[in-house]
Design an enzyme around this catalytic site. Structure first.
Site, short mmCIF file in Angstrom:
data_model
loop_
_atom_site.label_atom_id
_atom_site.label_comp_id
_atom_site.label_asym_id
_atom_site.label_seq_id
_atom_site.Cartn_x
_atom_site.Cartn_y
_atom_site.Cartn_z
N ASP A 44 20.94 -21.79 24.17
CA ASP A 44 21.86 -20.72 24.57
C ASP A 44 21.90 -19.62 23.51
O ASP A 44 22.32 -19.86 22.38
CB ASP A 44 23.27 -21.31 24.73
CG ASP A 44 24.27 -20.27 25.22
OD1 ASP A 44 24.50 -20.19 26.44
OD2 ASP A 44 24.80 -19.50 24.37
N TYR A 49 23.54 -11.81 19.63
CA TYR A 49 23.32 -12.73 18.50
C TYR A 49 22.15 -12.25 17.62
O TYR A 49 21.96 -12.78 16.53
CB TYR A 49 23.03 -14.17 18.98
CG TYR A 49 24.10 -14.81 19.83
CD1 TYR A 49 25.37 -14.25 19.96
CD2 TYR A 49 23.86 -16.00 20.51
CE1 TYR A 49 26.35 -14.84 20.76
CE2 TYR A 49 24.84 -16.60 21.30
CZ TYR A 49 26.07 -16.01 21.43
OH TYR A 49 27.03 -16.60 22.21
N LYS A 74 22.48 -13.51 27.51
CA LYS A 74 23.66 -12.80 28.05
C LYS A 74 23.54 -11.31 27.81
O LYS A 74 23.05 -10.90 26.75
CB LYS A 74 24.94 -13.32 27.37
CG LYS A 74 24.99 -14.83 27.23
CD LYS A 74 26.27 -15.32 26.57
CE LYS A 74 26.15 -16.80 26.24
NZ LYS A 74 25.57 -17.07 24.91
N HIS A 107 28.29 -11.30 29.47
CA HIS A 107 28.89 -11.93 28.29
C HIS A 107 30.43 -11.90 28.30
O HIS A 107 31.07 -12.88 27.96
CB HIS A 107 28.34 -11.25 27.03
CG HIS A 107 28.34 -12.12 25.82
ND1 HIS A 107 27.34 -12.12 24.89
CD2 HIS A 107 29.23 -13.06 25.40
CE1 HIS A 107 27.60 -13.00 23.94
NE2 HIS A 107 28.76 -13.58 24.22
#
Ligand code: NAD
Length: 275
Positions: A44, A49, A74, A107
């Site tokens: 994930d 990120y 996401k 998200h």
């Protein structure tokens, strides 16, 4: 690995590795190599990120076949339109070195999410995403989404742990046949959840760690979990949760320690959603 069937018939491994805040390429690559060795197949990540590229490299370096992997990413809040969502998705695909995603999520319920969903439906219909879902959506967000959605989300990924159990949302998602996925399943190392005396007692009774008891509790609530760690020993420990079961009484004991205490990020805070 246990799998759950999503509302569109696709299967999802019920436990995966989360990679939020892994900001070092070597850490991420060694964590993914360890996880694959231990049997993880579900990973994930998210655009925000800033590590999709490293995850893509790590997976490309492994000899596990693409069809045996389950990759989630996401779309971030700054992409607010149909076109931006399509572009963001293709950038993620490229970074992840793949030609499809298993799961793509909105998200947060930030500006334009109905339009973002329309783009995701198109990508789904084009066969570029196996399942589409949302993250941090509460009932009102889901209801607003459903006013224009043609496809129901397969998953809602929301903060969930013993001190923030999301009991009402869990019931609502069950009633909608939308899978509940927990982010921060271990409480993100915040709020002393790992030191809770009820959890410690249950862990001792099973000769397991508190983290393993928490993950087992999620699994027995039919929740998908994506605990994060970059440490080999913890990565191995977190997947070693399929050889024991919590009793009904233990499940009730854990249900009673809920504090309804959010750790981070409130999907109803408009300012936060703009940040
Ligand atoms: P988490 O609850 O998985 O906690 C991770 C922390 O727990 C680690 O940094 C480590 O300190 C500790 N830990 C892990 N395994 C342990 C063990 N066996 N024993 C003791 N301590 C242990 O928190 P998270 O990383 O925030 O959440 C998991 C994943 O969920 C993320 O990596 C990310 O993929 C996803 N996520 C999504 C959202 C979202 O908005 N959709 C937000 C946050 C996280």
């Amino acid at each position: 690995m246990e799998e759950l069937k999503l509302n569109n018939g696709q299967m999802i491994p019920q436990l995966g590795l989360g990679v939020f805040k892994v900001q070092d390429a070597d850490d991420l690559k060694s964590a993914v190599a360890e996880a694959l060795k231990d049997g993880y197949r579900h990973f994930d990540t998210a655009t925000i990120y800033h590590n999709e590229e490293w995850l893509g490299e790590a997976l490309a370096e492994s000899d596990v076949k693409r069809e045996d992997l389950f990759i989630t990413s996401k779309v971030w809040n700054s992409n607010t339109t149909y076109d931006e969502t399509i572009t963001a998705f293709h950038e993620s695909l490229k970074k992840l070195q793949t030609d499809y995603l298993d799961l793509y999520l909105i998200h947060w319920p930030s500006e334009g999410y109905n339009e973002k969903w329309r783009a995701m439906e198109q990508l789904y219909n084009d066969g570029l995403i196996k399942s589409i879902g949302v993250s941090n959506f509460e009932k009102p967000h889901m209801e607003k989404l459903m006013t224009t959605a043609k496809i129901k989300p397969a998953v809602d990924q929301v903060e969930t742990h013993p001190y923030f159990q999301q009991k009402e949302l869990n019931q609502y998602l069950k009633s909608m046949d939308i899978a509940h996925e927990a982010w921060g399943p271990l409480g993100q190392g915040k709020g002393n959840v790992m030191e809770d005396p009820v959890l410690i007692k249950i862990a001792e009774a099973h000769n397991k760690s508190v983290a393993q008891v928490i993950l087992r509790w999620h699994l027995q609530r039919d929740i998908i979990v994506i605990p994060k760690s970059v440490h080999a020993e913890r990565i191995a420990q977190n997947i070693d949760v399929f050889d024991f079961k919590l009793t009904d009484e233990e499940m009730s004991m854990i249900a009673s320690i809920d504090k309804n205490q959010r750790g981070s990020g409130d999907p109803n805070d408009e300012e936060f959603l703009k940040s």
